[in-house]
Motif scaffolding. Structure first.
Motif, PDB file in Angstrom:
ATOM      1  N   UNK A 145       0.845  -1.201   0.000  1.00 47.37           N
ATOM      2  CA  UNK A 145       0.000   0.000   0.000  1.00 47.37           C
ATOM      3  C   UNK A 145       0.880   1.251   0.000  1.00 47.37           C
ATOM      4  N   UNK A 146       1.272   1.712  -1.166  1.00 45.84           N
ATOM      5  CA  UNK A 146       2.134   2.910  -1.216  1.00 45.84           C
ATOM      6  C   UNK A 146       1.382   4.092  -0.616  1.00 45.84           C
ATOM      7  N   UNK A 147       2.041   4.826   0.253  1.00 47.39           N
ATOM      8  CA  UNK A 147       1.419   5.993   0.865  1.00 47.39           C
ATOM      9  C   UNK A 147       0.839   5.703   2.240  1.00 47.39           C
ATOM     10  N   UNK A 148       0.746   4.414   2.594  1.00 45.87           N
ATOM     11  CA  UNK A 148       0.161   4.057   3.898  1.00 45.87           C
ATOM     12  C   UNK A 148       1.017   4.611   5.036  1.00 45.87           C
ATOM     13  N   UNK A 149       2.294   4.902   4.715  1.00 45.52           N
ATOM     14  CA  UNK A 149       3.221   5.337   5.760  1.00 45.52           C
ATOM     15  C   UNK A 149       3.120   6.833   6.066  1.00 45.52           C
ATOM     16  N   UNK A 150       2.400   7.598   5.211  1.00 39.06           N
ATOM     17  CA  UNK A 150       2.388   9.055   5.428  1.00 39.06           C
ATOM     18  C   UNK A 150       1.852   9.444   6.812  1.00 39.06           C
ATOM     19  N   UNK A 151       0.731   8.864   7.273  1.00 36.91           N
ATOM     20  CA  UNK A 151       0.215   9.278   8.591  1.00 36.91           C
ATOM     21  C   UNK A 151       1.115   8.893   9.764  1.00 36.91           C
ATOM     22  N   UNK A 152       2.114   8.054   9.516  1.00 37.85           N
ATOM     23  CA  UNK A 152       3.015   7.649  10.593  1.00 37.85           C
ATOM     24  C   UNK A 152       3.961   8.789  10.976  1.00 37.85           C
ATOM     25  N   UNK A 153       4.295   9.627   9.995  1.00 37.36           N
ATOM     26  CA  UNK A 153       5.341  10.637  10.227  1.00 37.36           C
ATOM     27  C   UNK A 153       4.947  11.660  11.315  1.00 37.36           C
ATOM     28  N   UNK A 154       3.674  12.112  11.367  1.00 39.44           N
ATOM     29  CA  UNK A 154       3.316  13.056  12.439  1.00 39.44           C
ATOM     30  C   UNK A 154       3.385  12.458  13.850  1.00 39.44           C
ATOM     31  N   UNK A 155       3.712  11.175  13.983  1.00 38.96           N
ATOM     32  CA  UNK A 155       3.936  10.621  15.321  1.00 38.96           C
ATOM     33  C   UNK A 155       5.023  11.441  16.033  1.00 38.96           C
ATOM     34  N   UNK A 156       5.943  12.019  15.238  1.00 37.73           N
ATOM     35  CA  UNK A 156       6.992  12.854  15.834  1.00 37.73           C
ATOM     36  C   UNK A 156       6.378  14.023  16.610  1.00 37.73           C
ATOM     37  N   UNK A 157       5.325  14.641  16.061  1.00 38.36           N
ATOM     38  CA  UNK A 157       4.648  15.740  16.778  1.00 38.36           C
ATOM     39  C   UNK A 157       4.023  15.207  18.060  1.00 38.36           C
ATOM     40  N   UNK A 158       3.414  14.004  17.957  1.00 41.14           N
ATOM     41  CA  UNK A 158       2.740  13.427  19.137  1.00 41.14           C
ATOM     42  C   UNK A 158       3.754  13.142  20.242  1.00 41.14           C
ATOM     43  N   UNK A 159       4.957  12.709  19.868  1.00 35.24           N
ATOM     44  CA  UNK A 159       5.986  12.423  20.888  1.00 35.24           C
ATOM     45  C   UNK A 159       6.273  13.681  21.705  1.00 35.24           C
ATOM     46  N   UNK A 160       6.320  14.828  21.030  1.00 30.89           N
ATOM     47  CA  UNK A 160       6.561  16.085  21.766  1.00 30.89           C
ATOM     48  C   UNK A 160       5.340  16.483  22.582  1.00 30.89           C
ATOM     49  N   UNK A 161       4.161  16.349  21.964  1.00 29.88           N
ATOM     50  CA  UNK A 161       2.937  16.811  22.640  1.00 29.88           C
ATOM     51  C   UNK A 161       2.634  15.994  23.900  1.00 29.88           C
ATOM     52  N   UNK A 162       2.953  14.699  23.856  1.00 30.02           N
ATOM     53  CA  UNK A 162       2.592  13.817  24.981  1.00 30.02           C
ATOM     54  C   UNK A 162       3.728  13.718  25.988  1.00 30.02           C
ATOM     55  N   UNK A 163       4.246  14.846  26.374  1.00 30.10           N
ATOM     56  CA  UNK A 163       5.228  14.888  27.466  1.00 30.10           C
ATOM     57  C   UNK A 163       6.624  14.493  27.065  1.00 30.10           C
TER      58      UNK A 163
END
Ligand SMILES: NC(=O)c1ccc[n+]([C@@H]2O[C@H](COP(=O)([O-])OP(=O)(O)OC[C@H]3O[C@@H](n4cnc5c(N)ncnc54)[C@H](O)[C@@H]3O)[C@@H](O)[C@H]2O)c1
Length: 438
Positions: free
Chosen positions: A299-317
């Motif tokens: 599934x090409x493109x399935x990985x795009x939503x994974x990248x904003x996990x970086x923002x979540x790492x900062x937001x969640x303490x």
């Protein structure tokens, strides 16, 4: 919106201890989701038991693993494997002397498949042969397993099976266009599911990705009753997919990869857990985030939503460890490419009209479209190009982190699960990671 059954608290309870039994219902691959759970079971000192789907010989006959294959699978798992082939699906099954569904697909071509019809009475006979074969093998697996579970033990069954793409040349070409085709090469997923070929494939997905969970719950009934009768507890988990809430524009929003044709089977999987739950059986489907594995690479493109996990790492303490993940991702990019540029490209993708139109939870799983393919696939390709090395991507690193987090989330939540279906969104994944590394 955020799916109503989302996990928001880090689970803490643990009923599983040394000597309890963890059964992996599916094979373990290096990048697969199941690694996270197996790691937790190992940490808890559980006895780990696995199964195999078997292998096919030159005539497509299903066989058990050879001694060498078995030894290597057992060392990868760190436990014993019951060597009875549990390949699900009926693409290569048929009554004796009659053609299998894959053989029937062999006569279809890229020019004719939309009009080609299948004999549904025959397909149903093949399906029944496949289901009987699976259930018979499951019976043998369960009686071997019964002898391996001592009195007073708790048992954790982890279902990981998903698949069912038949190895027919015509379908591989079609799948390439549905999941990877843009411009002239684009193919509508709606055209696929409307065809007889598509209907057959959806049935096979149901058999592999959903009905195997039902067979597992039913097939282990006598083990469950014996374990519960001696004061032990039994849990069933399965990995689902039904979109994920990720950070978009600073707030968590549900989004989905499209087109996920397998979504119909995943909805069926949730229903199977719901029915079991209503019967007092603790079976939970954990809807997990998009990551890159052997199974999802198609599934090409399935990985795009994974990248904003970086923002979540900062937001969640997030503290120094979260910052180190940002840096590790920066280090994977080629000179002249910045992580901020990558995140902006993903943000633009999610902010586009075409992406917004897909954030319709009730309509899931939605069909693909040319506009989506022409936006998502070039974005995905451009981000890969920005790396130093195509075989070491930001999404490889982040996939590993999601697997690490879902292990304890699923393992501990299953001691006292809140529901038959639970979403693991980026908020709880990030919080779990920050807690593990604090
Ligand atoms: N990768 C993702 O983005 C993602 C997201 C959410 C949920 N999931 C789910 O996680 C689970 C594990 O998948 P993964 O992505 O880690 O990939 P994986 O390739 O590691 O695992 C796929 C599993 O399916 C089994 N399998 C494949 N074909 C089979 C068949 N015909 N019969 C029986 N078993 C078969 C394999 O043995 C293996 O255990 C699946 O249920 C998948 O749908 C994956």
């Amino acid at each position: 919106m955020i799916p109503p059954n989302s996990l928001h608290q880090l689970p803490k309870k643990n009923i599983f201890r040394k000597g309890d039994v963890f059964v992996l219902f599916g094979e373990l691959f290096g990048r697969g989701y199941a690694n996270g759970l197996v790691r937790e079971a190992r940490k808890a000192g559980m006895q780990i038991i696995g199964i195999t789907v078997g292998r096919r010989d030159e005539t497509n006959k299903l066989r058990p693993l050879t001694d060498d294959e078995l030894a290597s699978a057992e060392s990868g798992l760190g436990g014993k494997i019951i060597n009875v082939p549990l390949m699900a699906g009926f693409d290569l099954d048929a009554p004796d002397g009659e053609p299998t569904p894959t053989e029937l697909l062999g006569t279809m071509t890229l020019k004719t498949w939309m009009e080609d019809r299948l004999d549904w009475t025959h397909i149903e006979k093949c399906r029944q042969v496949g289901v009987r074969r699976f259930q018979n093998s499951l019976g043998a697996v369960m009686s071997a397993l019964d002898g391996m579970i001592g009195e007073g033990r708790n048992v954790f069954f982890a279902h990981t099976m998903a698949g069912g793409i038949p190895r027919a040349k015509v379908f591989l070409a079609i799948a390439n266009r549905v999941y990877k085709g843009r411009g002239e090469r684009f193919l509508s997923s709606q055209a696929l599911v409307a065809s007889d070929l598509g209907k057959l494939i959806l049935q096979n997905f149901d058999e592999v990705s959903a009905n195997t969970f039902q067979h597992l719950i039913e097939g282990s009934g006598s083990i469950r009753r014996r374990v519960e009768g001696s004061g032990g507890q039994v849990r069933y988990t399965a990995y689902g997919y039904h979109g994920t809430a990720i950070l978009i524009g600073g707030s968590y929003q549900w989004q989905t990869y499209t087109n996920y044709t397998q979504g119909h089977a995943k909805i069926k999987l949730e229903r199977i857990a719901q029915t079991a739950w209503a019967d007092g059986i603790k079976a939970t489907v954990y809807n997990c985030p998009e990551i890159r594995t052997n199974s999802s690479d198609i599934f090409s493109g399935v990985e795009l939503p994974l990248i904003p996990l970086l923002h979540a790492l900062r937001k969640e303490g997030g503290g120094p460890w979260a910052e180190a993940q940002w840096q590790a991702c920066r280090d994977l990019l080629a000179d002249g490419s910045s992580l901020e540029d990558v995140l902006q490209m993903v943000a633009d993708f999610h902010d586009s009209e075409v992406s917004r139109g897909l954030r319709d939870f009730a309509a899931w799983p939605m069909p693909n479209s040319l506009a989506l393919a022409d936006l998502m696939l070039p974005t995905s390709d451009a981000i890969v190009q920005m790396h130093k090395d195509r075989s070491a991507l930001i999404t490889d690193l982040l996939s590993g982190l999601v697997i690490e987090a879902t292990g304890p989330l699923i393992f501990f939540e299953s001691s006292a699960p809140k529901s038959h279906v639970l979403w693991l969104n980026h908020d709880i994944v990030a919080r779990q990671l920050n807690q593990l590394h604090s």
